[in-house]
Design an enzyme around this catalytic site. Sequence first.
Site, PDB file in Angstrom:
ATOM      1  N   ASP A 339      42.510  15.585 -77.487  1.00 52.35           N
ATOM      2  CA  ASP A 339      40.963  14.704 -77.385  1.00 52.35           C
ATOM      3  C   ASP A 339      41.049  13.135 -77.735  1.00 52.35           C
ATOM      4  O   ASP A 339      39.648  13.043 -78.178  1.00 52.35           O
ATOM      5  CB  ASP A 339      39.991  15.788 -77.870  1.00 52.35           C
ATOM      6  CG  ASP A 339      39.821  16.666 -77.925  1.00 52.35           C
ATOM      7  OD1 ASP A 339      39.793  17.380 -76.536  1.00 52.35           O
ATOM      8  OD2 ASP A 339      40.193  17.997 -78.951  1.00 52.35           O
ATOM      9  N   SER A 364      38.929   8.395 -79.860  1.00 52.96           N
ATOM     10  CA  SER A 364      38.632  10.103 -80.292  1.00 52.96           C
ATOM     11  C   SER A 364      37.524  10.326 -79.619  1.00 52.96           C
ATOM     12  O   SER A 364      36.863   9.641 -79.375  1.00 52.96           O
ATOM     13  CB  SER A 364      38.258   9.503 -81.447  1.00 52.96           C
ATOM     14  OG  SER A 364      37.254  10.867 -81.435  1.00 52.96           O
ATOM     15  N   ARG A 365      38.039  11.425 -78.021  1.00 56.54           N
ATOM     16  CA  ARG A 365      37.297  11.325 -77.027  1.00 56.54           C
ATOM     17  C   ARG A 365      35.501  12.018 -77.950  1.00 56.54           C
ATOM     18  O   ARG A 365      34.782  11.968 -76.390  1.00 56.54           O
ATOM     19  CB  ARG A 365      37.620  11.962 -75.936  1.00 56.54           C
ATOM     20  CG  ARG A 365      39.191  11.054 -75.822  1.00 56.54           C
ATOM     21  CD  ARG A 365      39.498  11.235 -74.014  1.00 56.54           C
ATOM     22  NE  ARG A 365      40.818  10.543 -73.956  1.00 56.54           N
ATOM     23  CZ  ARG A 365      41.892  11.063 -74.070  1.00 56.54           C
ATOM     24  NH1 ARG A 365      42.263  12.643 -74.565  1.00 56.54           N
ATOM     25  NH2 ARG A 365      42.755  10.602 -73.760  1.00 56.54           N
ATOM     26  N   VAL A 366      35.674  12.718 -78.945  1.00 59.67           N
ATOM     27  CA  VAL A 366      34.678  13.183 -78.790  1.00 59.67           C
ATOM     28  C   VAL A 366      33.733  13.569 -80.412  1.00 59.67           C
ATOM     29  O   VAL A 366      32.985  13.771 -80.606  1.00 59.67           O
ATOM     30  CB  VAL A 366      35.107  14.756 -78.671  1.00 59.67           C
ATOM     31  CG1 VAL A 366      35.236  15.619 -76.911  1.00 59.67           C
ATOM     32  CG2 VAL A 366      36.272  14.989 -79.692  1.00 59.67           C
TER      33      VAL A 366
END
Length: 506
Positions: A339, A364-366
């Site tokens: 992620d 950081s995608r989430v």
Amino acid sequence: MAQKDEQIVQRLKERIQQIDWEFNDLDTGTVLTVGDGIALARGLRGVQANELVRFEDGTLGLALNLEENQVGIILLGNDRNIRENDTVYRTEEIASVPVGDALLGRVVDPLGNPVDGKGEINFTEEREVERQAPGVMTRKSVHQPLHTGVKIVDAMIPIGKGQRELIIGDRQTGKTSIALNAILNQKGQNVKCVYVAIGQKASTVVEIVETLRRYGADEYTVVVNSPADHPSALQYLSPYSGTAMGEYWMDNGEDVLVVYDDLSKHAVAYRTISLLLKRPSGREAYPGDVFYLHSRLLERSGKLNEQYGGGSMTALPIIETQIGDISAYIPTNVISITDGQLFLNTEEFHAGRRPAVDSGLSVSRVGSDAQTPAMKNVASSLRLELAQFQEMQAFAQFSSDIDQETKSIIDHGKRLTELLKQPAHLIIPHELVILSLFLSKHGWIDKLEVSEVRKFEAYVHTEFTENYSDILAELAEEFVIDESLEATINEVLEKLHKDFAVIQNG
Ligand code: ATP
Ligand code: MG
């Protein structure tokens, strides 16, 4: 002559047919060849994939290749005492490891045997090493923060519980240090940690275990060690073992942090096994299913929903690159599974900007869903400021007169860069990380010389901890900065800044 030949062939065929191949070849087999940590056996017709088998001398193996006429076995021990024509037995057990709190503070091998000389592990439960990842319906999106205590990470590339964040960079760029920092920072946070060392030097692992002890982090951590001199089979198994241990806690509703250090060596171990088992090889000689090797591992991390206990497993896999090449095969695979990634920049590391997290290439995608409001408040513009700074700085190198605005961007950028530096294993409570970034957001660092920035930061940390702990407590309560709190902090900083100037000049 030809007739004689035929007679011999005929006689041999008859004799072969008389041999009783069927002597219980469901549960036992005969070793055909052995070497390089691999054995091929005939028989074992009932064996399951990933089942443990036992050789005559007691050595264990893992049945990996189930072919029509033979079984490919990877040896989990030495092949010195295994001979051709030895018998090999099914155990009817899938490889499993002990799980539970008895593992905390221990160092174990990938089969869960203690290797720290502290005696037996009194476990009550075991779990299979390979397990299906939890399904979509059992999961929840990432929404709670997992603080690493590394300023630049918590501010710009925040990690949430259940997230999989890759740490990627060349050798000796501080990859392990960041992961270790994250483990040390879980003290008192009710997070159990699993550190899986794959193919590392024994001395490196000793150092890591020492560090964990020194900071009291061993109380909530288990180390799974498969050093470089272990057979490839054990190295291959180790991340799955570590995950099984973590999963136990996750399924019990607890939070877990697992570090795989590193998956490049894991991929190499798997490549070795696959080539020895004569599986067809593809790009960079890795077998075709090397993507599945890591996807099935990392899919097991995640955040479970309340119905399933609400536990989580956060994963920090590590990948070593060659001269910064993140577009190589294994790096791109793992980047696409995780992620987000923390990319460590070799030049900056050597130039002394440590931790050398590259603010441009790291994402950081989430995690930002999980960032505390106070951190969002003070850190929202950092990425832009750093990007502008880097661009302007490159540009300013070639021109002598730069306008005031450019100069102020560069000056701020230099101080901000300084502020984001941090030694290895320095654990900073979240409220102090927020306070540090507050110094940047409200222009306090711009009033200082670059060389004073970290001294002032340290001074502010000490002063707040010792004399303004009520403000820190208010900040730590819900991690929200409202206007009145903001004004209070600025007021204190006004005073501290004056005092600091006096101390510096006096
Ligand atoms: P390897 O590729 O060998 O596994 P690595 O990328 O994991 O290396 P580390 O072992 O974490 O790197 O760090 C390499 C060296 O740099 C160590 O001596 C460590 O103490 C030092 N180091 C790491 N981070 C920092 C930091 N933030 N400040 C100062 N020194 C650091
Ligand atoms: Mg390392």
